[in-house]
Scaffold this motif. Structure first.
Motif, mmCIF file in Angstrom:
data_model
loop_
_atom_site.group_PDB
_atom_site.id
_atom_site.type_symbol
_atom_site.label_atom_id
_atom_site.label_comp_id
_atom_site.label_asym_id
_atom_site.label_seq_id
_atom_site.Cartn_x
_atom_site.Cartn_y
_atom_site.Cartn_z
ATOM 1 N N LEU A 1 46.031 32.244 45.996
ATOM 2 C CA LEU A 1 45.284 32.023 47.505
ATOM 3 C C LEU A 1 43.939 32.466 46.241
ATOM 4 N N LEU A 2 43.894 33.772 46.242
ATOM 5 C CA LEU A 2 41.988 34.086 44.602
ATOM 6 C C LEU A 2 42.192 32.821 43.725
ATOM 7 N N GLU A 3 42.823 32.945 42.815
ATOM 8 C CA GLU A 3 43.296 31.395 41.843
ATOM 9 C C GLU A 3 42.794 29.735 42.772
ATOM 10 N N SER A 4 42.943 29.920 43.968
ATOM 11 C CA SER A 4 43.002 28.681 44.599
ATOM 12 C C SER A 4 40.782 28.232 45.134
ATOM 13 N N GLY A 5 40.114 29.206 44.948
ATOM 14 C CA GLY A 5 39.477 29.387 45.556
ATOM 15 C C GLY A 5 39.204 30.129 46.910
ATOM 16 N N THR A 6 39.994 30.840 47.616
ATOM 17 C CA THR A 6 40.043 31.263 49.339
ATOM 18 C C THR A 6 39.429 32.347 49.127
ATOM 19 N N ASP A 7 38.165 32.481 50.072
ATOM 20 C CA ASP A 7 37.179 33.513 50.185
ATOM 21 C C ASP A 7 38.184 34.916 50.043
ATOM 22 N N LEU A 8 37.851 36.139 49.419
ATOM 23 C CA LEU A 8 38.599 37.374 48.993
ATOM 24 C C LEU A 8 38.507 38.029 50.449
ATOM 25 N N ARG A 9 37.391 37.861 51.345
ATOM 26 C CA ARG A 9 37.478 38.744 52.390
ATOM 27 C C ARG A 9 38.389 37.968 53.549
ATOM 28 N N TYR A 10 38.209 37.110 53.534
ATOM 29 C CA TYR A 10 39.555 35.724 54.790
ATOM 30 C C TYR A 10 40.890 36.997 53.789
ATOM 31 N N SER B 1 39.747 47.728 54.233
ATOM 32 C CA SER B 1 38.803 47.960 52.857
ATOM 33 C C SER B 1 39.042 47.012 51.881
ATOM 34 N N SER B 2 37.399 46.792 51.470
ATOM 35 C CA SER B 2 37.330 45.397 50.191
ATOM 36 C C SER B 2 38.534 46.614 48.951
ATOM 37 N N LYS B 3 37.674 47.176 48.903
ATOM 38 C CA LYS B 3 38.728 47.920 47.827
ATOM 39 C C LYS B 3 40.679 47.724 48.128
ATOM 40 N N THR B 4 41.209 48.222 48.689
ATOM 41 C CA THR B 4 42.511 48.081 48.579
ATOM 42 C C THR B 4 42.784 46.071 48.680
ATOM 43 N N ILE B 5 41.968 45.870 48.099
ATOM 44 C CA ILE B 5 42.661 44.148 47.387
ATOM 45 C C ILE B 5 41.672 43.846 46.335
ATOM 46 N N ASP B 6 41.119 44.711 45.494
ATOM 47 C CA ASP B 6 40.551 44.623 44.767
ATOM 48 C C ASP B 6 41.308 44.716 43.260
ATOM 49 N N ILE B 7 43.048 44.533 43.224
ATOM 50 C CA ILE B 7 44.015 44.488 42.431
ATOM 51 C C ILE B 7 44.181 43.287 42.307
ATOM 52 N N TYR B 8 43.092 42.443 43.179
ATOM 53 C CA TYR B 8 43.669 40.808 42.912
ATOM 54 C C TYR B 8 42.707 40.733 41.977
#
Length: 86
Positions: free
Chosen positions: A60-69, A78-85
């Protein structure tokens, strides 16, 4: 007729339902489906449900999907838990 069509088009709560309409698949059922698919595909690497979840988020991230979504979709508070992506 129109009411029937609208009811059909309404989004369901779950993408895949278990045997009881509106209920989720049990974790064991999902694990069995994944095991069979991995075996049929001839994949030798260890595959887990968490691995698939992370792969989905990465795609999703590589195809341009917003990180918040993605954060909301995965249920992370928390956004910190998705920083790994990133």
């Amino acid at each position: 007729m129109i009411t029937s069509i609208l009811q059909t088009l309404q989004a369901k709560k779950r993408l895949f339902e278990g045997q009881t309409p509106g209920k989720q698949y049990s974790p064991i059922s999902i694990q069995e489906v994944v095991k069979k698919a991995v075996r049929k595909a001839g994949i030798k690497k260890k595959v887990t449900l968490h691995w698939l979840r992370r792969s989905y988020a990465t795609h999703l991230l590589e195809s341009g999907t917003d990180l918040r979504y993605i954060q909301e979709l995965l249920g992370h508070s928390s956004s910190k838990t998705i920083d790994i992506y990133m």
